[in-house]
Design a protein around this motif. Structure first.
Motif, PDB file in Angstrom:
ATOM      1  N   GLY A  58       0.769  -1.231   0.000  1.00 19.79           N
ATOM      2  CA  GLY A  58       0.000   0.000   0.000  1.00 19.79           C
ATOM      3  C   GLY A  58       0.801   1.283   0.000  1.00 19.79           C
ATOM      4  O   GLY A  58       0.244   2.355   0.165  1.00 19.79           O
ATOM      5  N   GLY A  59       2.124   1.202  -0.147  1.00 21.91           N
ATOM      6  CA  GLY A  59       2.926   2.412  -0.265  1.00 21.91           C
ATOM      7  C   GLY A  59       3.682   2.822   0.991  1.00 21.91           C
ATOM      8  O   GLY A  59       4.010   3.992   1.160  1.00 21.91           O
ATOM      9  N   GLN A  60       3.985   1.862   1.877  1.00 20.83           N
ATOM     10  CA  GLN A  60       4.684   2.222   3.111  1.00 20.83           C
ATOM     11  C   GLN A  60       6.002   2.936   2.844  1.00 20.83           C
ATOM     12  O   GLN A  60       6.243   4.028   3.365  1.00 20.83           O
ATOM     13  CB  GLN A  60       4.932   0.978   3.965  1.00 20.83           C
ATOM     14  N   GLU A  61       6.879   2.335   2.058  1.00 21.31           N
ATOM     15  CA  GLU A  61       8.188   2.944   1.825  1.00 21.31           C
ATOM     16  C   GLU A  61       8.074   4.245   1.030  1.00 21.31           C
ATOM     17  O   GLU A  61       8.778   5.214   1.317  1.00 21.31           O
ATOM     18  CB  GLU A  61       9.118   1.960   1.125  1.00 21.31           C
ATOM     19  N   GLN A  92       6.343 -10.062   8.111  1.00 20.57           N
ATOM     20  CA  GLN A  92       5.571 -10.441   6.930  1.00 20.57           C
ATOM     21  C   GLN A  92       4.563  -9.365   6.559  1.00 20.57           C
ATOM     22  O   GLN A  92       3.746  -9.553   5.672  1.00 20.57           O
ATOM     23  CB  GLN A  92       4.827 -11.765   7.193  1.00 20.57           C
ATOM     24  N   SER A  93       4.627  -8.248   7.285  1.00 17.84           N
ATOM     25  CA  SER A  93       3.596  -7.234   7.066  1.00 17.84           C
ATOM     26  C   SER A  93       4.169  -5.844   6.881  1.00 17.84           C
ATOM     27  O   SER A  93       4.080  -5.283   5.803  1.00 17.84           O
ATOM     28  CB  SER A  93       2.586  -7.253   8.220  1.00 17.84           C
ATOM     29  N   HIS A 102       2.700  -0.656   9.501  1.00 18.08           N
ATOM     30  CA  HIS A 102       1.638  -1.562   9.955  1.00 18.08           C
ATOM     31  C   HIS A 102       0.658  -1.769   8.820  1.00 18.08           C
ATOM     32  O   HIS A 102       0.266  -0.803   8.154  1.00 18.08           O
ATOM     33  CB  HIS A 102       0.919  -0.968  11.169  1.00 18.08           C
ATOM     34  N   VAL A 103       0.284  -3.016   8.585  1.00 11.51           N
ATOM     35  CA  VAL A 103      -0.765  -3.320   7.625  1.00 11.51           C
ATOM     36  C   VAL A 103      -2.051  -3.511   8.422  1.00 11.51           C
ATOM     37  O   VAL A 103      -2.203  -4.487   9.152  1.00 11.51           O
ATOM     38  CB  VAL A 103      -0.435  -4.578   6.799  1.00 11.51           C
ATOM     39  N   ALA A 104      -2.940  -2.544   8.312  1.00 14.64           N
ATOM     40  CA  ALA A 104      -4.164  -2.526   9.125  1.00 14.64           C
ATOM     41  C   ALA A 104      -5.298  -3.352   8.523  1.00 14.64           C
ATOM     42  O   ALA A 104      -6.263  -3.651   9.199  1.00 14.64           O
ATOM     43  CB  ALA A 104      -4.634  -1.086   9.323  1.00 14.64           C
ATOM     44  N   GLY A 105      -5.202  -3.703   7.251  1.00 14.66           N
ATOM     45  CA  GLY A 105      -6.261  -4.442   6.585  1.00 14.66           C
ATOM     46  C   GLY A 105      -7.288  -3.504   5.975  1.00 14.66           C
ATOM     47  O   GLY A 105      -7.374  -2.327   6.331  1.00 14.66           O
ATOM     48  N   LEU A 106      -8.046  -4.045   5.047  1.00 18.92           N
ATOM     49  CA  LEU A 106      -9.032  -3.221   4.338  1.00 18.92           C
ATOM     50  C   LEU A 106     -10.078  -2.633   5.270  1.00 18.92           C
ATOM     51  O   LEU A 106     -10.616  -1.564   5.018  1.00 18.92           O
ATOM     52  CB  LEU A 106      -9.696  -4.039   3.235  1.00 18.92           C
ATOM     53  N   ILE A 112      -1.705  -4.678  15.488  1.00 19.04           N
ATOM     54  CA  ILE A 112      -0.257  -4.681  15.261  1.00 19.04           C
ATOM     55  C   ILE A 112       0.294  -6.016  15.741  1.00 19.04           C
ATOM     56  O   ILE A 112       0.007  -6.450  16.866  1.00 19.04           O
ATOM     57  CB  ILE A 112       0.407  -3.505  16.009  1.00 19.04           C
ATOM     58  N   ASP A 113       1.090  -6.673  14.900  1.00 23.46           N
ATOM     59  CA  ASP A 113       1.643  -7.965  15.298  1.00 23.46           C
ATOM     60  C   ASP A 113       2.972  -7.759  16.034  1.00 23.46           C
ATOM     61  O   ASP A 113       3.490  -6.638  16.120  1.00 23.46           O
ATOM     62  CB  ASP A 113       1.762  -8.925  14.112  1.00 23.46           C
TER      63      ASP A 113
END
Length: 137
Positions: A58-61, A92-93, A102-106, A112-113
């Motif tokens: 989703g564009g973190q970097e 992995q996220s 953090h990948v929060a999901g749709l 947060i893992d």
């Protein structure tokens, strides 16, 4: 407030991604820092960035890179997360040497893992340590 930015020894900027860019709210806040920029009051302060996305790609970097330019213009010293943090190699996220992610999901409900949290804590420790070192100079 401007006083909060002026007095901080280090600053962590957090934002959700907006198609590879920072949120409008954070961009507006940074735009409000002109008086501190013109007087050099943010020069030499440690700064780090953390982000959240709805998906893995989703564009973190890209979002962190986008925010680096104004922070450098403000004279801040960018702090990332070194590969000595083992969770950078196992996540992995979210998260990279540029900063935690953090990948929060749709539905924005994914917690947060443990790997994401470890990368966040590593950035926090580095920001605090480097901020204190810079204040002593």
């Amino acid at each position: 407030t401007l006083d909060d930015f002026r007095e901080a020894g280090a600053i962590a900027f957090g934002t959700p991604t907006r198609v590879g860019n920072v949120s409008a709210q954070l961009k507006n806040q940074i735009d409000q820092l002109s008086s501190l920029w013109l007087t050099g009051q943010l020069e030499g302060k440690a700064a780090g960035v953390f982000v959240s996305t709805s998906s893995l790609h989703g564009g973190q970097e890209t979002t962190i890179h986008t925010l680096m330019a104004p922070l450098l213009h403000l004279g801040m010293i960018l702090v990332g997360v070194p590969y000595s943090v083992p969770e950078l190699l196992t996540t992995q996220s979210g998260g990279s040497p540029y900063g935690p992610g953090h990948v929060a999901g749709l539905d924005n409900k994914r917690e947060i893992d443990e790997h994401e949290a470890a990368v966040c804590r590593a950035l926090g420790r580095r920001l605090a340590d480097i901020g204190l070192r810079l204040e002593k100079k």
